[in-house]
Design an enzyme around this catalytic site. Structure first.
Site, PDB file in Angstrom:
ATOM      1  N   ASP A 135     -24.045  -8.744  14.806  1.00  0.00           N
ATOM      2  CA  ASP A 135     -24.356  -7.945  15.994  1.00  0.00           C
ATOM      3  C   ASP A 135     -24.048  -8.827  17.192  1.00  0.00           C
ATOM      4  O   ASP A 135     -24.586  -9.933  17.319  1.00  0.00           O
ATOM      5  CB  ASP A 135     -25.851  -7.577  16.023  1.00  0.00           C
ATOM      6  CG  ASP A 135     -26.208  -6.527  14.973  1.00  0.00           C
ATOM      7  OD1 ASP A 135     -25.297  -6.031  14.293  1.00  0.00           O
ATOM      8  OD2 ASP A 135     -27.405  -6.208  14.849  1.00  0.00           O
ATOM      9  N   GLU A 145      -2.376  -9.272   2.937  1.00  0.00           N
ATOM     10  CA  GLU A 145      -2.748  -9.911   4.212  1.00  0.00           C
ATOM     11  C   GLU A 145      -4.255  -9.879   4.429  1.00  0.00           C
ATOM     12  O   GLU A 145      -4.771 -10.519   5.342  1.00  0.00           O
ATOM     13  CB  GLU A 145      -2.005  -9.228   5.370  1.00  0.00           C
ATOM     14  CG  GLU A 145      -2.506  -7.848   5.786  1.00  0.00           C
ATOM     15  CD  GLU A 145      -2.037  -6.692   4.900  1.00  0.00           C
ATOM     16  OE1 GLU A 145      -1.548  -6.943   3.772  1.00  0.00           O
ATOM     17  OE2 GLU A 145      -2.180  -5.521   5.325  1.00  0.00           O
ATOM     18  N   ASP A 147     -27.866   5.054  12.067  1.00  0.00           N
ATOM     19  CA  ASP A 147     -29.097   4.341  12.407  1.00  0.00           C
ATOM     20  C   ASP A 147     -30.308   5.267  12.232  1.00  0.00           C
ATOM     21  O   ASP A 147     -30.865   5.767  13.212  1.00  0.00           O
ATOM     22  CB  ASP A 147     -29.042   3.854  13.870  1.00  0.00           C
ATOM     23  CG  ASP A 147     -27.859   2.934  14.141  1.00  0.00           C
ATOM     24  OD1 ASP A 147     -27.591   2.051  13.322  1.00  0.00           O
ATOM     25  OD2 ASP A 147     -27.202   3.109  15.180  1.00  0.00           O
ATOM     26  N   CYS A 188       0.849  -1.206   0.000  1.00  0.00           N
ATOM     27  CA  CYS A 188       0.000   0.000   0.000  1.00  0.00           C
ATOM     28  C   CYS A 188       0.879   1.248   0.000  1.00  0.00           C
ATOM     29  O   CYS A 188       1.592   1.487  -0.973  1.00  0.00           O
ATOM     30  CB  CYS A 188      -0.981  -0.062   1.175  1.00  0.00           C
ATOM     31  SG  CYS A 188      -2.311   1.128   1.012  1.00  0.00           S
ATOM     32  N   HIS A 228      -3.765  -5.007  -0.248  1.00  0.00           N
ATOM     33  CA  HIS A 228      -3.301  -5.585   1.021  1.00  0.00           C
ATOM     34  C   HIS A 228      -3.310  -7.106   0.905  1.00  0.00           C
ATOM     35  O   HIS A 228      -4.373  -7.716   1.061  1.00  0.00           O
ATOM     36  CB  HIS A 228      -4.207  -5.137   2.167  1.00  0.00           C
ATOM     37  CG  HIS A 228      -3.959  -3.729   2.569  1.00  0.00           C
ATOM     38  ND1 HIS A 228      -3.057  -3.379   3.544  1.00  0.00           N
ATOM     39  CD2 HIS A 228      -4.459  -2.575   2.087  1.00  0.00           C
ATOM     40  CE1 HIS A 228      -3.011  -2.070   3.664  1.00  0.00           C
ATOM     41  NE2 HIS A 228      -3.852  -1.557   2.785  1.00  0.00           N
TER      42      HIS A 228
HETATM   43  O1  1PR Z   1     -23.350   3.774  19.084  1.00  0.00           O
HETATM   44  O2  1PR Z   1     -20.966   3.702  18.514  1.00  0.00           O
HETATM   45  O3  1PR Z   1     -21.814   2.377  20.431  1.00  0.00           O
HETATM   46  O4  1PR Z   1     -22.342   1.751  18.100  1.00  0.00           O
HETATM   47  C1  1PR Z   1     -23.335   0.819  18.300  1.00  0.00           C
HETATM   48  C2  1PR Z   1     -23.469   0.030  17.019  1.00  0.00           C
HETATM   49  O5  1PR Z   1     -24.352  -1.036  17.267  1.00  0.00           O
HETATM   50  C3  1PR Z   1     -24.049   0.853  15.898  1.00  0.00           C
HETATM   51  O6  1PR Z   1     -23.362   0.542  14.697  1.00  0.00           O
HETATM   52  C4  1PR Z   1     -25.500   0.388  15.793  1.00  0.00           C
HETATM   53  O7  1PR Z   1     -25.915   0.349  14.437  1.00  0.00           O
HETATM   54  C5  1PR Z   1     -25.420  -1.020  16.353  1.00  0.00           C
HETATM   55  N1  1PR Z   1     -26.620  -1.411  17.093  1.00  0.00           N
HETATM   56  C6  1PR Z   1     -27.002  -0.936  18.311  1.00  0.00           C
HETATM   57  N2  1PR Z   1     -28.122  -1.573  18.706  1.00  0.00           N
HETATM   58  C7  1PR Z   1     -28.449  -2.447  17.752  1.00  0.00           C
HETATM   59  C8  1PR Z   1     -29.582  -3.360  17.767  1.00  0.00           C
HETATM   60  O8  1PR Z   1     -29.841  -4.077  16.789  1.00  0.00           O
HETATM   61  N3  1PR Z   1     -30.328  -3.390  18.851  1.00  0.00           N
HETATM   62  N4  1PR Z   1     -27.519  -3.076  15.622  1.00  0.00           N
HETATM   63  C9  1PR Z   1     -27.511  -2.341  16.735  1.00  0.00           C
HETATM   64  C10 1PR Z   1     -27.492  -2.565  14.442  1.00  0.00           C
HETATM   65  C11 1PR Z   1     -28.051  -3.135  12.362  1.00  0.00           C
HETATM   66  C12 1PR Z   1     -27.247  -3.723  11.332  1.00  0.00           C
HETATM   67  C13 1PR Z   1     -27.841  -5.024  10.917  1.00  0.00           C
HETATM   68  C14 1PR Z   1     -28.487  -4.670   9.610  1.00  0.00           C
HETATM   69  C15 1PR Z   1     -28.775  -5.834   8.745  1.00  0.00           C
HETATM   70  N5  1PR Z   1     -27.701  -3.609  13.615  1.00  0.00           N
HETATM   71  O9  1PR Z   1     -25.936  -3.845  11.673  1.00  0.00           O
HETATM   72  O10 1PR Z   1     -26.827  -5.931  10.845  1.00  0.00           O
HETATM   73  O11 1PR Z   1     -29.678  -3.946   9.882  1.00  0.00           O
HETATM   74  O12 1PR Z   1     -29.722  -6.670   9.312  1.00  0.00           O
HETATM   75  P1  1PR Z   1     -30.660  -7.574   8.391  1.00  0.00           P
HETATM   76  O13 1PR Z   1     -29.850  -7.942   7.186  1.00  0.00           O
HETATM   77  O14 1PR Z   1     -30.955  -8.780   9.221  1.00  0.00           O
HETATM   78  O15 1PR Z   1     -31.857  -6.752   8.075  1.00  0.00           O
HETATM   79  P2  1PR Z   1     -22.119   2.976  19.100  1.00  0.00           P
END
Ligand code: 1PR
Length: 549
Positions: free
Chosen positions: A239, A196, A401, A81, A194
């Protein structure tokens, strides 16, 4: 084990490179002083971040001259890189700082008028073939393989120029621009990508360099069917949170609610869909182009250095050779003993444990609010700015979000609205996307366009665009949201939330200009594999990277 010397002069994810080197049977010895360079037989110069910063650090540490001497002595040298870019005369990224000048050309910025910059994703490295046959490869590069790139600057390719000077050149094409993906002459090997982080194809290149296996002739099947260009990126997202029994599990919600709604556990238990490290490996082997971990509950009751996510990253990066992103809790933090830990230090712990990018969620919303309150002035103190400055913008993702707020007409809000094809039950056909924090629990008076423009100004490298209305719905991505965000910024966007079948991936790539698409629930529940998504995209005519065993 034979050894290779690695020059760790600047921040970055060195752990992945060490893991990759170990994987192909070599030990790493660290170069700590210019003297160590003189003792090195094989030397690797990795590099992420800013060209000027990288070269001035090397100069300040007294490394530049020993590196030059190492190369002139004909000893094996590999630049990765910015380590490759260092071989050039200089770079548009910092005109005042000279490079090593081994290659008499300058590095230039990609044109961002009609494409996202940085260039992020899996692209080619196809030998241009000085004799026009292309039947030869160097350092194990294959025209049928894809390699992981992440950069805003590159060496433009002019046919024949470097070849006439004895260089072998492999190129990639991004938009209309053909640039140098890898280069080799004598003892020198440079890769803009990259290795790696490029799965088996990248490990093959590292192994060939370390074994001194410079040229190989390619069999016919490897020469045909190649297609230069960036592939469609498919990301698996996990998640992660602690469940009620204290185990760290992969979970998945509907509109961010991760608790069971039916069956014996209805009304309470956190959905448990598997173990994070095992699932990451499974998706890597199915061909996921990246894996993202989101720690969806903060680590408030645990000393930061013991955060379980660090261990997950360490273990994952030993076997998963694609980029890893970690999100959740990237912000200025107070440790359990009362010590104040800046966001940059939190991020550093993750990078040292194997993360390639960190994803900032809630903190980016607060930072954007401050940015507008200060009259669009940067403070230089935010998590995004400090991490981006130290590790490069490619290392900073902002996770958004948003959720829809419907209005009768645009004049009813001071926020940026769109006219939607999906009016709500009250017949309202305009909406704006409201940003939320704390996993969607709290709404803020800022819209998604304001947020992405502010974080782009702060130095974010990519947007992970979730959508609370669509999350877990299996009904497809929110195309209106994605189009709106893509039109607002130049940095790449990852479409997220709503994928339920492989066709949803084809739809989002067909109907928007998104740079990548992410799925979670459909993979975790075992309804579809990443391979099936890639196969479907290929059938629909998209260029994809398939997993190389
Ligand atoms: O605020 O910096 O501490 O970050 C928290 C992180 O955790 C953020 O990126 C936030 O989006 C994520 N988060 C917090 N609570 C939830 C929850 O679900 N209760 N999840 C959450 C977010 C959303 C996507 C998910 C897609 C695809 N999850 O990451 O993977 O919506 O899902 P699908 O394909 O099943 O529809 P901080």
């Amino acid at each position: 084990m034979p050894t290779v010397h690695l020059l760790d002069y600047v921040a970055g994810n060195i752990r992945s490179l060490v893991n990759a080197i170990n994987q192909v049977g070599y030990d790493v010895e660290w170069v700590k002083s210019p003297e160590d360079v003189k003792n090195a037989d094989k030397l690797i110069l990795p590099g992420v971040g800013h060209f000027g910063h990288c070269l001035s650090q090397l100069e300040k540490g007294g490394f530049l001259e020993p590196i030059r001497q190492h190369i002139e002595a004909g000893k094996p040298f590999m630049g990765i890189c910015v380590g490759l870019q260092a071989l050039f005369q200089g770079s548009e990224e910092d005109n005042d700082v000279p490079g090593l000048g081994v290659i008499p050309m300058r590095i230039q910025k990609f044109d961002d008028t009609s494409k996202s910059v940085p260039h992020i994703g899996w692209n080619s490295a196809i030998n241009t073939g000085s004799d026009g046959t292309k039947h030869e490869s160097f350092y194990g590069l294959r025209p049928t393989s894809k390699y992981y790139y992440v950069h805003s600057y590159a060496a433009p390719y002019s046919p024949g120029v470097l070849e006439s000077d004895g260089w072998s050149v492999a190129t990639a094409t991004y938009g209309e621009e053909e640039f140098i993906g890898a280069i080799s002459r004598g003892n020198i090997f440079g890769a803009q990508f990259h290795p790696e982080k490029s799965g088996v194809a990248g490990l093959r290149a590292i192994r060939a360099f370390l074994n001194g296996d410079q040229f190989q002739s390619l069999s016919k099947d490897l020469v045909t069917g190649k297609e230069n260009g960036l592939t469609r990126r498919v990301i698996a997202c996990l998640d992660v949170r602690t469940n009620d029994s204290g185990d760290l599990v992969v979970t998945k919600g509907d509109q961010y609610d991760v608790r069971e709604k039916s069956g014996a556990d209805a009304g309470g238990s956190v959905r448990n869909l598997g173990k994070p490290v095992d699932m990451a490996k499974k998706y890597y082997e199915q061909g996921a182009d990246e894996v993202t971990f989101l720690n969806i509950t903060s680590f408030r009751n645990c000393p930061i250095a013991d955060t379980p996510m660090l261990e997950i990253l360490r273990r994952t990066s030993e076997t998963v050779f694609v980029p890893l992103t970690i999100g959740g809790g990237i912000k200025d933090t107070v440790d359990t003993d009362g010590t104040r830990v800046p966001a940059l230090d939190v991020a550093t712990m993750y990078f040292k444990s194997g993360a390639d990018k960190v994803s900032v969620g809630s903190d980016s919303v607060f930072a954007a609010e401050d940015y507008y309150n200060a009259g669009e002035k940067l403070s230089g103190q935010t998590a995004i700015e400090t991490i981006s400055k130290a590790y490069g913008k490619q290392a900073v993702v902002v996770s958004v979000d948003p959720k829809r707020v419907y209005v009768d007409k645009p004049e009813d809000t001071h926020h940026h609205t769109i006219k939607t094809q999906f009016p709500n039950s009250n017949g309202q056909s305009f909406c704006w996307y409201q940003c939320t924090v704390k996993g969607g629990r709290e709404t803020r008076d800022i819209d998604v366009q304001q947020l992405v423009q502010a974080v782009e100004a702060m130095g974010a490298g990519e947007i992970l665009l979730n959508c609370i209305d669509k999350d877990g719905s299996n009904s497809g991505f929110d195309l209106e949201l994605i189009r709106d965000v893509k039109a607002s910024i130049k940095i790449p966007v990852i479409a997220s939330s709503g994928a339920g079948v492989p066709a949803h991936f084809a739809e989002v790539f067909n109907k928007t200009t998104t740079d990548a698409a992410l799925g979670a629930g459909m993979f975790h529940r075992g309804e579809y594999t990443v391979t099936q998504v890639k196969d479907h995209l290929q059938t629909e005519g998209f260029l994809v990277r398939q997993f190389e065993a």
